[in-house]
Design a protein around this motif. Structure first.
Motif, PDB file in Angstrom:
ATOM      1  N   ALA A   1       0.851  -1.189   0.000  1.00  0.00           N
ATOM      2  CA  ALA A   1       0.000   0.000   0.000  1.00  0.00           C
ATOM      3  C   ALA A   1       0.888   1.241   0.000  1.00  0.00           C
ATOM      4  O   ALA A   1       1.766   1.379   0.850  1.00  0.00           O
ATOM      5  N   ARG A   2       0.649   2.126  -0.964  1.00  0.00           N
ATOM      6  CA  ARG A   2       1.370   3.402  -1.069  1.00  0.00           C
ATOM      7  C   ARG A   2       0.420   4.481  -0.540  1.00  0.00           C
ATOM      8  O   ARG A   2      -0.504   4.892  -1.213  1.00  0.00           O
ATOM      9  N   ILE A   3       0.669   4.942   0.679  1.00  0.00           N
ATOM     10  CA  ILE A   3      -0.307   5.767   1.384  1.00  0.00           C
ATOM     11  C   ILE A   3       0.143   7.216   1.472  1.00  0.00           C
ATOM     12  O   ILE A   3       1.276   7.506   1.899  1.00  0.00           O
ATOM     13  N   HIS A   4      -0.748   8.114   1.078  1.00  0.00           N
ATOM     14  CA  HIS A   4      -0.531   9.543   1.301  1.00  0.00           C
ATOM     15  C   HIS A   4      -1.897  10.187   1.515  1.00  0.00           C
ATOM     16  O   HIS A   4      -2.918   9.691   1.039  1.00  0.00           O
ATOM     17  N   GLY A   5      -1.920  11.264   2.262  1.00  0.00           N
ATOM     18  CA  GLY A   5      -3.183  11.971   2.471  1.00  0.00           C
ATOM     19  C   GLY A   5      -4.194  11.120   3.210  1.00  0.00           C
ATOM     20  O   GLY A   5      -3.863  10.286   4.057  1.00  0.00           O
ATOM     21  N   ALA A   6      -5.467  11.349   2.884  1.00  0.00           N
ATOM     22  CA  ALA A   6      -6.553  10.676   3.599  1.00  0.00           C
ATOM     23  C   ALA A   6      -6.627   9.200   3.230  1.00  0.00           C
ATOM     24  O   ALA A   6      -6.603   8.826   2.058  1.00  0.00           O
ATOM     25  N   ALA A   7      -6.723   8.367   4.269  1.00  0.00           N
ATOM     26  CA  ALA A   7      -6.988   6.931   4.110  1.00  0.00           C
ATOM     27  C   ALA A   7      -8.023   6.577   5.172  1.00  0.00           C
ATOM     28  O   ALA A   7      -7.752   5.843   6.119  1.00  0.00           O
ATOM     29  N   MET A   8      -9.200   7.131   5.009  1.00  0.00           N
ATOM     30  CA  MET A   8     -10.230   7.103   6.042  1.00  0.00           C
ATOM     31  C   MET A   8     -11.208   5.953   5.837  1.00  0.00           C
ATOM     32  O   MET A   8     -11.521   5.588   4.708  1.00  0.00           O
ATOM     33  N   ALA A   9     -11.706   5.398   6.942  1.00  0.00           N
ATOM     34  CA  ALA A   9     -12.754   4.381   6.915  1.00  0.00           C
ATOM     35  C   ALA A   9     -12.373   3.253   5.938  1.00  0.00           C
ATOM     36  O   ALA A   9     -11.453   2.482   6.213  1.00  0.00           O
ATOM     37  N   GLY A  10     -13.051   3.172   4.786  1.00  0.00           N
ATOM     38  CA  GLY A  10     -12.682   2.150   3.813  1.00  0.00           C
ATOM     39  C   GLY A  10     -11.249   2.266   3.362  1.00  0.00           C
ATOM     40  O   GLY A  10     -10.611   1.254   3.020  1.00  0.00           O
ATOM     41  N   GLY A  11     -10.704   3.483   3.356  1.00  0.00           N
ATOM     42  CA  GLY A  11      -9.291   3.663   3.023  1.00  0.00           C
ATOM     43  C   GLY A  11      -8.381   3.054   4.067  1.00  0.00           C
ATOM     44  O   GLY A  11      -7.305   2.513   3.753  1.00  0.00           O
ATOM     45  N   THR A  12      -8.795   3.114   5.340  1.00  0.00           N
ATOM     46  CA  THR A  12      -8.062   2.420   6.403  1.00  0.00           C
ATOM     47  C   THR A  12      -8.135   0.917   6.180  1.00  0.00           C
ATOM     48  O   THR A  12      -7.145   0.199   6.360  1.00  0.00           O
ATOM     49  N   GLY A  13      -9.303   0.446   5.774  1.00  0.00           N
ATOM     50  CA  GLY A  13      -9.455  -0.979   5.467  1.00  0.00           C
ATOM     51  C   GLY A  13      -8.563  -1.419   4.326  1.00  0.00           C
ATOM     52  O   GLY A  13      -7.931  -2.479   4.392  1.00  0.00           O
TER      53      GLY A  13
ATOM     54  N   ILE B   1     -14.480  -4.136   6.958  1.00  0.00           N
ATOM     55  CA  ILE B   1     -13.043  -3.885   7.111  1.00  0.00           C
ATOM     56  C   ILE B   1     -12.536  -4.321   8.483  1.00  0.00           C
ATOM     57  O   ILE B   1     -11.317  -4.440   8.693  1.00  0.00           O
ATOM     58  N   GLY B   2     -13.453  -4.584   9.413  1.00  0.00           N
ATOM     59  CA  GLY B   2     -13.080  -4.869  10.787  1.00  0.00           C
ATOM     60  C   GLY B   2     -12.089  -6.007  10.970  1.00  0.00           C
ATOM     61  O   GLY B   2     -11.107  -5.857  11.722  1.00  0.00           O
ATOM     62  N   PRO B   3     -12.291  -7.174  10.330  1.00  0.00           N
ATOM     63  CA  PRO B   3     -11.346  -8.276  10.535  1.00  0.00           C
ATOM     64  C   PRO B   3      -9.916  -7.921  10.150  1.00  0.00           C
ATOM     65  O   PRO B   3      -8.959  -8.372  10.791  1.00  0.00           O
ATOM     66  N   TYR B   4      -9.770  -7.111   9.126  1.00  0.00           N
ATOM     67  CA  TYR B   4      -8.434  -6.772   8.631  1.00  0.00           C
ATOM     68  C   TYR B   4      -7.763  -5.700   9.492  1.00  0.00           C
ATOM     69  O   TYR B   4      -6.565  -5.775   9.770  1.00  0.00           O
ATOM     70  N   VAL B   5      -8.544  -4.716   9.922  1.00  0.00           N
ATOM     71  CA  VAL B   5      -7.979  -3.674  10.786  1.00  0.00           C
ATOM     72  C   VAL B   5      -7.598  -4.276  12.137  1.00  0.00           C
ATOM     73  O   VAL B   5      -6.512  -3.998  12.672  1.00  0.00           O
TER      74      VAL B   5
END
Length: 262
Positions: free
Chosen positions: A105-117, A147-151
């Protein structure tokens, strides 16, 4: 590989980068993006030339979570329609998490809710200091179910109890401490670092990488006190040692040359 309306697929050597391409909407998830991510990962897993997959977002954000129009439509769905919709999201997340190939995962900026998943389903997550995460669902009367199981797998149950309930923002430094991110890098070094990690991953045997991911799944279900698990690992390494890939890897090591997959 089919043409996509919400994705761009970019190849460099043995790495394929799946770019979520809805920058004007911060790569928010809707039914089309979910379907196309499902398709793209399925296709890339079947391409022998692809050794590593990178998941990234165009524009200012990785993914800001659910598209507002999609959420508005879903609010009018019946329970049966919502179940069908949710199963498609769950299938997409599962497809990335269970990818036969390593996913960065290449993460920048917002990674909210589903983005966190999406961050959590990837094997390795590298982000910049402006990355921010949250599990905001309870503030809308929802829960982070698919997304809960993965987070929870990524940050552990104790931390999940806090962030599932509080919905508070998680900055990049906290995400690193929690284990949601593996590394933090400067923004101008993000692509280079992702490429370096991809190159390291590509040094592994293709079948060995897949088998290592399967081993990790087995280890989650048991403990070193389980004799059946320990015997299974002995059988697994015995079978692996006589495989063509392992024989080539060992031969290359002793001959001081690259293996044929490198």
């Amino acid at each position: 590989m089919m043409n996509y309306s919400t994705l761009e697929i970019e190849r460099s050597g043995s790495t394929a980068t799946v770019w979520m391409n809805r920058p004007e909407l911060h790569n928010a998830l809707n039914e089309t993006l979910i379907a196309e991510l499902t398709s793209a990962f399925r296709c890339l897993n079947e391409e022998a030339a692809v050794r590593v997959i990178v998941l990234a977002g165009r524009g200012k954000s990785f993914s800001a979570g659910a598209d507002l129009d999609w959420m508005r439509r879903a609010a009018q769905y019946s329970e049966a329609q919502n179940l069908d919709d949710a199963r498609k999201l769950a299938a997409m997340l599962k497809g990335i998490y269970r990818s036969k190939k390593p996913v960065i995962a290449r993460i920048h900026g917002a990674a909210m809710a589903g983005g966190t998943g999406l961050t959590a389903v990837c094997d390795i997550a590298v982000g910049t200091a402006d990355a921010r995460f949250a599990l905001t669902e309870v503030r809308l009367g929802l829960i982070p179910a698919t997304i809960g199981p993965y987070v929870a797998d990524a940050i552990g149950m104790r931390q999940s109890r806090r962030y599932f309930l509080s919905a508070e923002r998680i900055d990049a430094a906290t995400a690193l401490r929690l284990g949601l991110l593996h590394e933090l890098v400067d923004a101008d070094a993000l692509d280079a670092r992702v490429a370096e990690i991809a190159a390291e991953l590509a040094r592994g045997g293709p079948h060995a990488l897949t088998a290592a991911k399967e081993l990790l799944a087995d280890l989650r279900q048991s403990t070193p006190l389980d004799d059946t698990l320990l015997d299974d690992t002995a059988h697994t390494i015995a079978a692996t040692r006589v495989s063509d890939e392992a024989r080539e890897g060992l031969a290359a090591f002793f001959a001081k040359r690259p293996p044929n997959w490198h």
